[in-house]
Enzyme design. Structure first.
Site, PDB file in Angstrom:
ATOM      1  N   VAL A 198     -43.119  58.030  72.109  1.00  0.00           N
ATOM      2  CA  VAL A 198     -44.207  57.632  73.037  1.00  0.00           C
ATOM      3  C   VAL A 198     -45.193  58.879  73.443  1.00  0.00           C
ATOM      4  O   VAL A 198     -44.900  59.891  73.141  1.00  0.00           O
ATOM      5  CB  VAL A 198     -43.327  57.265  74.570  1.00  0.00           C
ATOM      6  CG1 VAL A 198     -42.558  56.096  74.261  1.00  0.00           C
ATOM      7  CG2 VAL A 198     -42.786  58.450  74.818  1.00  0.00           C
ATOM      8  N   VAL A 241     -38.994  62.460  73.131  1.00  0.00           N
ATOM      9  CA  VAL A 241     -40.058  62.409  72.156  1.00  0.00           C
ATOM     10  C   VAL A 241     -39.828  61.032  71.136  1.00  0.00           C
ATOM     11  O   VAL A 241     -40.385  60.766  70.399  1.00  0.00           O
ATOM     12  CB  VAL A 241     -40.048  63.458  71.028  1.00  0.00           C
ATOM     13  CG1 VAL A 241     -40.348  64.849  71.946  1.00  0.00           C
ATOM     14  CG2 VAL A 241     -38.785  63.618  70.628  1.00  0.00           C
ATOM     15  N   GLU A 242     -39.062  60.049  71.778  1.00  0.00           N
ATOM     16  CA  GLU A 242     -38.884  58.920  70.871  1.00  0.00           C
ATOM     17  C   GLU A 242     -39.271  57.895  71.945  1.00  0.00           C
ATOM     18  O   GLU A 242     -40.427  57.496  72.303  1.00  0.00           O
ATOM     19  CB  GLU A 242     -37.355  58.937  70.440  1.00  0.00           C
ATOM     20  CG  GLU A 242     -36.932  59.908  69.381  1.00  0.00           C
ATOM     21  CD  GLU A 242     -35.750  60.061  68.864  1.00  0.00           C
ATOM     22  OE1 GLU A 242     -35.278  58.664  68.529  1.00  0.00           O
ATOM     23  OE2 GLU A 242     -35.240  60.933  68.777  1.00  0.00           O
ATOM     24  N   MET A 243     -38.149  57.117  72.451  1.00  0.00           N
ATOM     25  CA  MET A 243     -38.524  56.092  73.522  1.00  0.00           C
ATOM     26  C   MET A 243     -38.863  56.136  74.820  1.00  0.00           C
ATOM     27  O   MET A 243     -39.490  55.604  75.504  1.00  0.00           O
ATOM     28  CB  MET A 243     -37.325  54.780  73.178  1.00  0.00           C
ATOM     29  CG  MET A 243     -37.520  54.458  71.983  1.00  0.00           C
ATOM     30  SD  MET A 243     -36.076  53.505  71.287  1.00  0.00           S
ATOM     31  CE  MET A 243     -36.200  51.772  72.248  1.00  0.00           C
TER      32      MET A 243
END
Lengths: 496, 342
Positions: free
Chosen positions: B85, B127-129
């Protein structure tokens, strides 16, 4: 004693006991778990095996050899087809084991299994199945099928020898601690794949002696005593352990025995290199893992990978281990006497060793005179692939507790006759014969022969006619003599 | 020894129930290990597939599992490190999801013991979803009416919409993501022509060099051991270590704190590796050929001839399997809103 004094003394005794207890406690608190279990595990009895820290092991705690062999290719090549790799599968052993289990109401399962499938015993996966084979057979988790596999020896974190019933190495007196850490004889070893731990035990004969020294688990009689034989040999005096002969090619082993030096000190042994693919440290010696002894039969018969190489090495070993000599003289009473001297040139244990009551090393002797007449014949194989009882056989004669002859290890209580050949020692085979008056000379042909077991044993274990036990000629010597008993060239005799 | 005699011995051996078969190359099994508490069901797999493709469980409603684990490619995103994201990038290269069910542990450092456990990680990684927490994820799932029915079908019970059940569903779906019948597999099953001669040569070279010590057939990943198995990377020094900054990451050490776990990683599968460039935990090596050179040097202290590199790469291409066709699932709608309102 006044009551005050008694109280004081009790206080002192109490204090000492308390200090002792706390010392013991702190010692055990700081001792790594693998050192604590140096007493044979109840679950593995009557073998002397133990599991470090009393863990309950599963078969999955052990890797299969092919995983190790991908990096340790040289070791894998040696081990594949070795008797260690067949320690569980060997059908001769399985049949014997089955008879033992039936005769001992199951005690022999762990007793034999402790060495033949330490993984099967420590994981409790080895089972007797009476429906298999002639006498019954055994199943085990696949990790345990590989007998004395990589994971067995390199999971060994200690020894139970001191706490075993005999206080000596033997009957699988090993502590297994399988896991990420592999134990071995190399210092400063580092691997990207597993953790490594230097183990002095792995450098010593006591390590091998953990299984190559077998006591009857009840009467404690030393049935197989290869380690003890070594221990009282010149090899032990010279600090040459089992590994220096059985973990190097036969050519190097022969040099070790001839020079009586460590394998690493044999000039140009050519065994240096990396202990694994991609390893960091060049080693003085990377040990073969073929453990070649006298068995030239089983692996080849089973078609195991690497069998032919093993057979060739075993033959080389058998054919280089002993030496023959002979002399002829006039004995008391006028008959001629032949003495054949058999020297144990290169074995650091007796010849034969291990199952000394089953292995067969014998002399095959033929004396013929110049006219082709057979003067003496001894040790010839008959139609049943056996030799007669007058044959000179190097081995031990075993009996049960009633003194009755038996070769069943579970029944043996003592040896009544010892005739194995000690390391660097010799024994004679003596023969009296009468040379005909008209003979101008005679020829003596002596062969030293080997069978892993007598044909009768094979027939009993595998069924009559199932296999023909091969005979391996270890050494042969031919000499010709004149009627005056002086040695002559064979050709000279023929021309007379 | 005569042929007959040998035959007798083999017959005796057969009687003991053991086989004398030599070690052979095996094909990828068609069955993946399935945990006892999460059996495979149609309903669960279908729900897992929807969740896998659904971007609404990211803070911005833009990132799904499939964003970084693109099933229409090699199961990864072909980026050095993945972009989550707000354009944020993480520290490590996305491992392929194809065949991940054969791994004993998940993530590069093995910090998840199962696919179920792994599935709960990326949704809440910043740093992902980027979801704030798993409760928020659960709320969103419950807010989507269509999922309530799907969870009920898959799990039943009083409160079927839960994070644990969502993770189980995603894991069940991931256990269907296997790619059998690669040229290597067909070769291993006896089709001698399935691999080209240089690919066979590459396999033998791969084996002789010691690569199979870690990348074990038939999965060509680490052994499936309880608790996982971890290997040091890079093991040897050399120019590549600096060039590609291979020692910046402490690997599994960051999870366990154990000194012995420094720079240790799960041994990733090499199945479909030709499709998952760039390579290694930091995605710093752009091509397969170069990855082969780096591995040979850093792990085996071996410098390969270019021809050898080519053979090994050719073999690695033979590990590209047959991908099951996957139809994009319809996702239960959230009428009037892009993401469920919180």
């Amino acid at each position: 004693m006044t009551s005050t004094l008694r109280n004081r003394m009790m206080l002192v005794v109490g204090l000492v006991a308390g200090i002792a207890a706390s010392l013991m406690y702190s010692a055990s608190a700081e001792t790594p778990p693998e050192k604590l279990a140096a007493t044979p595990s109840v679950a593995c009895k009557p073998s002397n095996l133990a599991v470090a820290g009393g863990r309950t092991l599963k078969a999955e705690d052990f890797e299969e050899p092919q995983a190790c062999g991908k990096c340790h290719q040289r070791q894998m090549k040696g081990w594949q087809g070795s008797m260690h790799s067949l320690a569980f599968k060997d059908p001769v052993f399985q049949a014997e084991w089955a008879l033992a289990v039936k005769a001992t109401e199951g005690k022999a399962l762990n007793d034999c299994g402790g060495c033949h499938t330490a993984i099967g015993v420590t994981t409790g996966t080895v089972k007797f199945d009476p429906s298999m084979g002639k006498h019954g057979g055994f199943t085990v988790a696949k990790q345990g099928e590989h007998g004395v596999s990589c994971e067995v020896c390199h999971s060994v974190s200690g020894s139970t020898a001191k706490n075993s019933p005999t206080g000596q190495p033997g009957n699988a007196s090993l502590v297994l601690n399988p896991g990420e850490t592999k134990y071995g004889p190399l210092l400063k070893s580092v691997s990207g794949y597993h953790e490594t731990q230097y183990s002095e035990l792995h450098t010593k004969a006591e390590f091998c002696g953990s299984c190559h020294n077998i006591f009857h688990s009840e009467n404690k009689f030393p049935i197989e005593h290869t380690y003890d034989e070594w221990k009282s040999s010149p090899y032990a005096q010279a600090d040459i352990p089992c590994q220096d002969c059985h973990m190097v090619p036969v050519e190097v082993a022969n040099q070790v025995a001839d020079r009586m030096v460590r394998a690493k000190d044999v000039p140009n042994h050519g065994l240096g290199g990396l202990a694994a693919k991609g390893a960091k440290v060049e080693r003085e010696i990377v040990h073969d893992h073929g453990f070649v002894g006298g068995n030239a039969v089983i692996a080849a018969a089973l078609g195991s990978p690497g069998a032919e190489e093993h057979k060739a090495e075993a033959l080389k070993r058998l054919q280089g281990v002993a030496d023959l000599d002979m002399d002829v003289r006039v004995g008391k009473g006028g008959a001629q006497e032949l003495r054949v001297k058999v020297t144990n040139l290169r074995a650091g244990h007796h010849l034969p060793t291990s199952l000394t009551f089953i292995r067969r090393i014998w002399l095959d002797v033929a004396i013929t005179d110049d006219q082709g007449r057979v003067i003496l014949r001894s040790g010839e194989l008959d139609a049943n692939n056996r030799v007669d009882e007058d044959t000179v056989i190097f081995g031990n004669h075993s009996v049960d507790k009633a003194g009755k002859p038996t070769i069943n290890p579970w029944e043996i209580a003592s040896f009544t006759q010892l005739n194995t050949i000690p390391p660097k020692g010799f024994r004679f085979g003596k023969y009296a014969f009468k040379l005909p008056a008209d003979a101008k000379g005679f020829k003596v042909v002596v062969k030293l022969n080997y069978q892993s077991y007598d044909q009768a044993v094979a027939d009993k274990l595998l069924g009559k006619g199932a296999v023909l036990v091969p005979t391996i000629e270890m050494k042969a010597l031919t000499r010709s003599y004149g009627a005056d008993l002086k040695m002559v060239e064979a050709r000279t005799l023929a021309s007379r | 020894m005569t042929h007959t005699l040998k035959h007798h011995w083999l017959a005796i051996l057969a009687g003991t129930g053991l086989s004398a078969a030599a070690l052979a190359w095996d094909a990828l099994p068609l069955q993946v290990p399935v945990p006892a508490d999460n059996p495979q069901t149609e309903a669960k797999i279908e729900l897992g597939k929807q969740l896998f493709f659904d971007p609404r469980f990211s803070s911005t409603g833009t990132i799904s599992c499939n964003t970084c684990h693109n099933l229409f490619l090699g199961g990864d995103d072909n980026r050095p490190t993945s972009m989550g994201v707000h354009g944020r990038t993480g520290p490590r290269n996305a491992p392929t999801v194809w065949n991940s069910a054969f791994h004993a542990t998940q993530f590069w450092d093995g910090r998840a013991a199962s696919l179920e456990e792994q599935a709960k990680g990326p949704v809440v990684a910043s740093v992902e979803m980027g979801m704030a927490d798993l409760d928020m994820v659960a709320k969103r799932m419950r807010a989507i009416t269509g999922y309530q029915a799907a969870f009920a079908r898959a799990f039943g019970g009083d409160n079927p919409v839960s994070i644990d059940n969502a993770a189980k569903a995603v894991a069940a779906f991931e256990r269907t993501l296997i790619t059998p019948n690669s040229p290597y597999d067909r070769w291993a099953q006896g089709d001698a022509n399935a691999m080209l001669p240089n690919q066979v040569q590459g396999l033998l070279l791969f084996d002789q060099l010691g690569c199979t010590g870690c990348h074990q057939a038939p999965f060509f990943g680490g052994p499936n051991k309880r608790g996982g198995h971890f290997a040091v990377f890079p093991f040897h020094d050399g120019e590549y270590v600096g060039t590609y900054n291979l020692r910046a990451d402490m690997g599994r050490h960051a999870v366990t704190g154990r000194k012995s776990d420094r720079h240790k990683y799960k041994v990733p599968t090499l199945r479909n590796v030709a499709l998952t460039a760039p390579y290694f935990h930091n995605g710093a090596v752009p091509t397969l050929d170069q990855a082969v050179r780096v591995m040979a040097t850093t792990q085996l202290n071996a410098t390969l001839f270019e021809e050898e590199v080519a053979h090994i790469s050719a073999f690695l291409n033979a590990l590209t399997g047959e991908f099951p066709s996957i139809a994009m699932p319809r996702l239960p709608p959230t009428p009037g809103a892009s993401i469920p309102t919180e």
